[in-house]
Design a protein around this motif. Sequence first.
Motif, PDB file in Angstrom:
ATOM      1  N   ASP A  98       0.832  -1.209   0.000  1.00 36.99           N
ATOM      2  CA  ASP A  98       0.000   0.000   0.000  1.00 36.99           C
ATOM      3  C   ASP A  98       0.867   1.260   0.000  1.00 36.99           C
ATOM      4  O   ASP A  98       0.558   2.234  -0.691  1.00 36.99           O
ATOM      5  N   LEU A  99       1.961   1.221   0.753  1.00 37.53           N
ATOM      6  CA  LEU A  99       2.855   2.372   0.809  1.00 37.53           C
ATOM      7  C   LEU A  99       3.537   2.584  -0.539  1.00 37.53           C
ATOM      8  O   LEU A  99       3.635   3.725  -1.013  1.00 37.53           O
ATOM      9  N   ILE A 100       3.988   1.517  -1.181  1.00 31.89           N
ATOM     10  CA  ILE A 100       4.599   1.620  -2.515  1.00 31.89           C
ATOM     11  C   ILE A 100       3.602   2.230  -3.501  1.00 31.89           C
ATOM     12  O   ILE A 100       3.947   3.099  -4.296  1.00 31.89           O
ATOM     13  N   ASP A 101       2.349   1.785  -3.431  1.00 31.34           N
ATOM     14  CA  ASP A 101       1.312   2.317  -4.312  1.00 31.34           C
ATOM     15  C   ASP A 101       1.081   3.807  -4.037  1.00 31.34           C
ATOM     16  O   ASP A 101       0.929   4.607  -4.967  1.00 31.34           O
ATOM     17  N   HIS A 102       1.080   4.182  -2.776  1.00 32.06           N
ATOM     18  CA  HIS A 102       0.884   5.587  -2.413  1.00 32.06           C
ATOM     19  C   HIS A 102       2.041   6.438  -2.956  1.00 32.06           C
ATOM     20  O   HIS A 102       1.812   7.530  -3.495  1.00 32.06           O
ATOM     21  N   GLU A 133      11.862  -4.677  -5.455  1.00 32.55           N
ATOM     22  CA  GLU A 133      13.182  -5.181  -5.060  1.00 32.55           C
ATOM     23  C   GLU A 133      13.922  -4.150  -4.215  1.00 32.55           C
ATOM     24  O   GLU A 133      14.594  -4.490  -3.245  1.00 32.55           O
ATOM     25  N   GLU A 134      13.796  -2.878  -4.598  1.00 32.32           N
ATOM     26  CA  GLU A 134      14.452  -1.832  -3.827  1.00 32.32           C
ATOM     27  C   GLU A 134      13.773  -1.663  -2.477  1.00 32.32           C
ATOM     28  O   GLU A 134      14.420  -1.447  -1.465  1.00 32.32           O
ATOM     29  N   PHE A 135      12.466  -1.803  -2.453  1.00 31.47           N
ATOM     30  CA  PHE A 135      11.740  -1.617  -1.200  1.00 31.47           C
ATOM     31  C   PHE A 135      12.075  -2.721  -0.208  1.00 31.47           C
ATOM     32  O   PHE A 135      12.009  -2.509   1.001  1.00 31.47           O
ATOM     33  N   SER A 149      14.864  -3.764   0.582  1.00 30.09           N
ATOM     34  CA  SER A 149      16.072  -3.419   1.329  1.00 30.09           C
ATOM     35  C   SER A 149      15.849  -2.321   2.357  1.00 30.09           C
ATOM     36  O   SER A 149      16.720  -2.075   3.188  1.00 30.09           O
ATOM     37  N   VAL A 150      14.710  -1.652   2.322  1.00 30.68           N
ATOM     38  CA  VAL A 150      14.472  -0.574   3.287  1.00 30.68           C
ATOM     39  C   VAL A 150      14.031  -1.154   4.617  1.00 30.68           C
ATOM     40  O   VAL A 150      13.295  -2.138   4.668  1.00 30.68           O
ATOM     41  N   ARG A 151      14.512  -0.547   5.667  1.00 31.38           N
ATOM     42  CA  ARG A 151      14.142  -0.978   7.014  1.00 31.38           C
ATOM     43  C   ARG A 151      13.561   0.174   7.824  1.00 31.38           C
ATOM     44  O   ARG A 151      12.670  -0.025   8.626  1.00 31.38           O
ATOM     45  N   SER A 152      14.093   1.365   7.603  1.00 35.11           N
ATOM     46  CA  SER A 152      13.662   2.504   8.406  1.00 35.11           C
ATOM     47  C   SER A 152      12.938   3.529   7.536  1.00 35.11           C
ATOM     48  O   SER A 152      12.993   3.474   6.311  1.00 35.11           O
ATOM     49  N   VAL A 153      12.295   4.455   8.210  1.00 35.88           N
ATOM     50  CA  VAL A 153      11.643   5.556   7.508  1.00 35.88           C
ATOM     51  C   VAL A 153      12.695   6.325   6.711  1.00 35.88           C
ATOM     52  O   VAL A 153      12.463   6.721   5.567  1.00 35.88           O
ATOM     53  N   GLY A 154      13.880   6.508   7.287  1.00 35.75           N
ATOM     54  CA  GLY A 154      14.957   7.191   6.587  1.00 35.75           C
ATOM     55  C   GLY A 154      15.359   6.477   5.302  1.00 35.75           C
ATOM     56  O   GLY A 154      15.684   7.124   4.304  1.00 35.75           O
ATOM     57  N   ASP A 155      15.326   5.132   5.325  1.00 36.55           N
ATOM     58  CA  ASP A 155      15.624   4.356   4.118  1.00 36.55           C
ATOM     59  C   ASP A 155      14.601   4.644   3.024  1.00 36.55           C
ATOM     60  O   ASP A 155      14.944   4.750   1.850  1.00 36.55           O
ATOM     61  N   VAL A 156      13.337   4.758   3.408  1.00 37.50           N
ATOM     62  CA  VAL A 156      12.281   5.060   2.436  1.00 37.50           C
ATOM     63  C   VAL A 156      12.485   6.460   1.874  1.00 37.50           C
ATOM     64  O   VAL A 156      12.374   6.678   0.666  1.00 37.50           O
ATOM     65  N   VAL A 157      12.805   7.416   2.739  1.00 39.17           N
ATOM     66  CA  VAL A 157      13.062   8.786   2.283  1.00 39.17           C
ATOM     67  C   VAL A 157      14.181   8.780   1.249  1.00 39.17           C
ATOM     68  O   VAL A 157      14.066   9.400   0.187  1.00 39.17           O
ATOM     69  N   GLU A 158      15.247   8.059   1.530  1.00 43.80           N
ATOM     70  CA  GLU A 158      16.391   8.012   0.608  1.00 43.80           C
ATOM     71  C   GLU A 158      15.994   7.351  -0.713  1.00 43.80           C
ATOM     72  O   GLU A 158      16.369   7.825  -1.793  1.00 43.80           O
ATOM     73  N   ALA A 159      15.221   6.270  -0.651  1.00 40.80           N
ATOM     74  CA  ALA A 159      14.783   5.578  -1.872  1.00 40.80           C
ATOM     75  C   ALA A 159      13.899   6.486  -2.721  1.00 40.80           C
ATOM     76  O   ALA A 159      14.045   6.539  -3.949  1.00 40.80           O
ATOM     77  N   VAL A 160      12.994   7.223  -2.085  1.00 41.74           N
ATOM     78  CA  VAL A 160      12.122   8.133  -2.823  1.00 41.74           C
ATOM     79  C   VAL A 160      12.941   9.288  -3.388  1.00 41.74           C
ATOM     80  O   VAL A 160      12.732   9.707  -4.534  1.00 41.74           O
ATOM     81  N   TYR A 161      13.887   9.782  -2.618  1.00 44.33           N
ATOM     82  CA  TYR A 161      14.749  10.872  -3.095  1.00 44.33           C
ATOM     83  C   TYR A 161      15.479  10.442  -4.362  1.00 44.33           C
ATOM     84  O   TYR A 161      15.519  11.176  -5.349  1.00 44.33           O
ATOM     85  N   ARG A 162      16.056   9.244  -4.342  1.00 44.41           N
ATOM     86  CA  ARG A 162      16.750   8.733  -5.532  1.00 44.41           C
ATOM     87  C   ARG A 162      15.769   8.559  -6.690  1.00 44.41           C
ATOM     88  O   ARG A 162      16.094   8.860  -7.833  1.00 44.41           O
TER      89      ARG A 162
END
Length: 88
Positions: A45-49, A61-63, A65-78
Amino acid sequence: MQSREEIFVTLRSALVELFELDAERVTLDANLYEDLEIDSIDAVDLIDHIKRQTGRKLAAEEFKSVRSVGDVVEAVYRLINDTPQTQD
Protein backbone atom coordinates in the motif's frame (compact mmCIF):
# COMPACT_ATOMS: atom_id res chain seq x y z
CA MET A 1 13.02 18.56 -7.02
CA GLN A 2 12.12 17.77 -3.44
CA SER A 3 14.50 17.80 -0.51
CA ARG A 4 14.82 14.85 1.85
CA GLU A 5 13.07 16.93 4.52
CA GLU A 6 10.08 17.57 2.23
CA ILE A 7 9.93 13.87 1.38
CA PHE A 8 10.03 12.97 5.07
CA VAL A 9 7.18 15.35 5.92
CA THR A 10 5.07 13.95 3.07
CA LEU A 11 5.92 10.37 4.01
CA ARG A 12 5.13 10.94 7.67
CA SER A 13 1.73 12.37 6.73
CA ALA A 14 1.08 9.36 4.51
CA LEU A 15 2.04 6.88 7.24
CA VAL A 16 -0.19 8.66 9.75
CA GLU A 17 -3.10 8.74 7.32
CA LEU A 18 -2.74 5.27 5.80
CA PHE A 19 -1.88 3.30 8.92
CA GLU A 20 -3.33 5.49 11.69
CA LEU A 21 0.05 5.99 13.35
CA ASP A 22 0.90 8.72 15.84
CA ALA A 23 3.07 11.29 14.07
CA GLU A 24 5.53 11.26 17.01
CA ARG A 25 6.33 7.59 16.30
CA VAL A 26 7.33 8.35 12.70
CA THR A 27 10.98 9.37 12.87
CA LEU A 28 13.81 8.84 10.39
CA ASP A 29 15.21 6.10 12.63
CA ALA A 30 11.87 4.30 13.15
CA ASN A 31 11.95 0.72 11.84
CA LEU A 32 8.97 0.17 9.56
CA TYR A 33 8.38 -3.39 10.65
CA GLU A 34 9.35 -3.37 14.33
CA ASP A 35 8.61 0.18 15.51
CA LEU A 36 5.69 1.04 13.22
CA GLU A 37 4.33 -2.51 12.78
CA ILE A 38 4.07 -2.23 8.99
CA ASP A 39 3.47 -5.64 7.41
CA SER A 40 4.04 -6.77 3.83
CA ILE A 41 0.53 -5.81 2.71
CA ASP A 42 0.98 -2.36 4.27
CA ALA A 43 4.30 -2.06 2.43
CA VAL A 44 2.53 -2.70 -0.88
CA ASP A 45 0.00 0.00 0.00
CA LEU A 46 2.85 2.37 0.81
CA ILE A 47 4.60 1.62 -2.52
CA ASP A 48 1.31 2.32 -4.31
CA HIS A 49 0.88 5.59 -2.41
CA ILE A 50 4.43 6.65 -3.35
CA LYS A 51 3.67 5.87 -6.99
CA ARG A 52 0.52 8.02 -6.91
CA GLN A 53 2.41 10.90 -5.28
CA THR A 54 5.50 10.81 -7.51
CA GLY A 55 4.17 9.37 -10.75
CA ARG A 56 6.99 6.82 -10.57
CA LYS A 57 7.04 3.29 -9.28
CA LEU A 58 9.46 2.30 -6.57
CA ALA A 59 10.70 -1.17 -7.46
CA ALA A 60 9.61 -3.86 -5.03
CA GLU A 61 13.18 -5.18 -5.06
CA GLU A 62 14.45 -1.83 -3.83
CA PHE A 63 11.74 -1.62 -1.20
CA LYS A 64 12.80 -5.00 0.21
CA SER A 65 16.07 -3.42 1.33
CA VAL A 66 14.47 -0.57 3.29
CA ARG A 67 14.14 -0.98 7.01
CA SER A 68 13.66 2.50 8.41
CA VAL A 69 11.64 5.56 7.51
CA GLY A 70 14.96 7.19 6.59
CA ASP A 71 15.62 4.36 4.12
CA VAL A 72 12.28 5.06 2.44
CA VAL A 73 13.06 8.79 2.28
CA GLU A 74 16.39 8.01 0.61
CA ALA A 75 14.78 5.58 -1.87
CA VAL A 76 12.12 8.13 -2.82
CA TYR A 77 14.75 10.87 -3.09
CA ARG A 78 16.75 8.73 -5.53
CA LEU A 79 13.56 7.84 -7.42
CA ILE A 80 12.41 11.39 -8.02
CA ASN A 81 15.90 12.72 -8.68
CA ASP A 82 16.99 9.79 -10.89
CA THR A 83 20.10 9.28 -8.82
CA PRO A 84 21.62 5.80 -9.17
CA GLN A 85 21.74 3.66 -6.06
CA THR A 86 25.19 3.26 -4.56
CA GLN A 87 26.45 0.01 -3.10
CA ASP A 88 28.17 0.09 0.32
